[in-house]
Design an enzyme around this catalytic site. Structure first.
Site: not given
Ligand code: GLU
Length: 513
Positions: A266-268
């Site tokens: 994910s972007k996280r």
């Protein structure tokens, strides 16, 4: 059917910035098309207007252009025989197929309001039954199966809002062959009566996707694993629309996983571990937050392609470095893995270093020059090219070069204290003095001559190269590592080397060992 010209598509929804997982899907589609001399299509699946994000479509187009995997038909790449390629512009085409399914008894009108659906969910939840609109619950709802025919007609004529739902058999096995997973079986008991056409007359993803794949003569559907649960419905749609002989082959790609392995990348994860998950810089239209992409972070598109190709696919040999053309040659679907592919930042950087080394010194210099300009460092082009030639063996990114080599552009401002404590021994000031004398006497200031002077001094002082080398580098650069030392000294020029060595002789020795 085997003779059909290969036609594949990348069909993203413009609901946000394209993730590298999406670029990988596009890449595998592209490779399949090129390998067989077929067509690669970009179709924008924008039927869900609520999730539409401004700028996302252009971002998809720009990203594909940047990595160099350009579709030969589709939004942003010129119309082909099946235009338009944006589903919102194809709206009038879908209804007839939903109605055809109603005629054939495989779909129905449903008039339930949001409140009706909510009440059904509550009711089922309290009985601990999974709340879904299916073969059982549909009999308790307001639809063209439960209502008398004339009431259905009355509601339709009155313009009452409705959706068209697919009518699933209560318990039926749907079996299909996935090119990566082999035979896959789903039971309709686990599925629900999906909406095919919405209140506003827009198709849902499922209907639009199947209709367009059929109309656009798609032969292979290559997409992420998250779409596997939708595939049985799509297979049934082909069957009940009478298009079985045109059904594409399915290939569901393994997930891209977090570097640690568990869970989808994910972007996280990117924010947490400091790497981009988007190909290009993206500015969130609402929050205005900017996320840097591979391009802005200094990755070469060749490195991104090479890395993505190997995230989920492996060649028959041990080869790891592939140009796009080599990938087209080597790519086969049977070498796509079933299990998720872990993102590996070190590997991504390793690929980048490889492609950086393939650049000429002049190409690198042209990329570094603006970075130096921004720091008001003015250097000669030929000098910069030579510096880049020395640095390129040591850095992963072009933007590391100005800092990595800062001491080549100006006298060192700082001297690494650790190196000083460990390496700046009592004999070093006299070693430097002796080098100053020898270098001053050189008529031919080249790295071989400097090296010869260095070895003569070692012999005279009865020292070993390992006792001196790092300290000598430190005296010239302030740091303990860098490009080949004698080449570096030649590049700095006689005057600068003497000046730096003179300064070094004044640096106090701190004996720690
Ligand atoms: N619109 C879907 C997506 O956003 C496409 C899935 C498919 O390729 O069928 O990924």
């Amino acid at each position: 059917m085997n003779e059909r010209r290969v036609r594949v598509r990348f069909a993203p929804s413009p609901t946000g910035p394209l993730h590298i997982g999406g670029v990988r899907t596009a890449l595998y589609n592209y490779l399949m098309a090129k390998k067989s001399g077929g067509d690669f299509i970009l179709r924008i699946e924008d039927t869900d207007q609520n999730r539409f994000v401004p700028g996302a479509e252009q971002y998809i187009i720009d990203s594909l252009k940047w990595v160099g995997i350009e579709p030969n038909e589709g939004v942003g790449f010129g119309d082909g025989p099946h235009a338009p390629y944006r589903q919102s512009e194809r709206k009038p085409m879908y209804r007839q197929y939903a109605e055809q399914l109603i005629e054939a008894g495989h779909a129905y009108y449903a008039f339930d309001t949001t409140e009706d659906l909510e009440a059904m969910r509550e009711r089922l939840k309290s009985s601990n039954i999974e709340a879904k609109y299916d073969a059982i619950t549909r009999s308790t709802m307001i639809n063209s199966i439960t209502l008398p025919e004339d009431e259905v007609k009355r509601r339709l004529d009155a313009g009452d809002p409705y959706v068209i739902r697919f009518k699933l058999a209560r318990k039926d096995e749907v079996k299909f062959h996935d090119e990566i997973r082999g035979w896959v079986v789903f039971n309709t008991a686990t599925m629900d009566d999906k909406v095919l056409l919405k209140h506003d007359g827009m198709p849902t993803y499922h209907l639009a996707n199947v209709v367009d794949d059929y109309l656009m003569q798609i032969t292979h559907v290559v997409r992420g694993e998250e779409w596997l649960p939708s595939a049985p419905l799509h297979v049934l749609l082909y069957k009940y629309l009478g298009w079985e002989d045109m059904m594409p082959k399915f290939a569901h790609l393994p997930l891209l996983l977090k570097p640690e392995g568990a869970g989808k990348l994910s972007k996280r994860d990117g924010d947490r571990l400091g790497f981009p998950v988007f190909p290009l810089q993206w500015q969130d239209p609402e929050t205005k937050e900017i996320s840097s992409g591979y391009k802005e972070s200094g990755y070469y598109k060749e490195a991104v392609i090479n890395m993505l190709a190997l995230l989920g696919w492996h060649p028959s040999s041990n080869q790891e470095l592939f140009s796009l053309d080599e990938l087209v040659d080597a790519f086969t679907v049977d070498k796509i893995a079933k299990s998720g592919a872990k993102f590996d930042l070190q590997k991504a950087n390793w690929f980048n270093q490889h492609y950086l080394r393939l650049q000429t010194n002049e190409q690198l210099a042209a990329s570094v020059k603006p970075l130096l300009d921004a720091k008001d460092i003015i250097v000669d082009d030929a000098f910069l090219a030579t510096v880049c030639g020395l640095a390129k063996e040591k850095v992963n990114f072009v933007n590391e070069i100005p800092d990595y080599c800062s001491y080549l552009f100006a006298d060192p401002q700082n001297y690494d204290e650790d190196v000083r404590k460990k390496r700046w021994k009592a004999f070093m000031p006299s070693f430097c003095e002796s080098m100053i004398t020898k270098i001053n006497a050189l008529t031919n200031y080249t790295h071989t001559e400097i090296e010869a002077a260095f070895h003569t001094t070692l012999t005279e002082m009865n020292l070993q190269s390992k006792d001196v080398l790092q300290a000598f580098r430190w005296a010239l650069s302030g740091v303990g590592g860098g490009p080949p030392i004698f080449e570096m000294a030649e590049l700095l020029g006689k005057e600068s080397v003497i000046k730096r060595l003179e300064k070094a002789t004044t640096i106090e020795v701190i004996e720690t060992v």
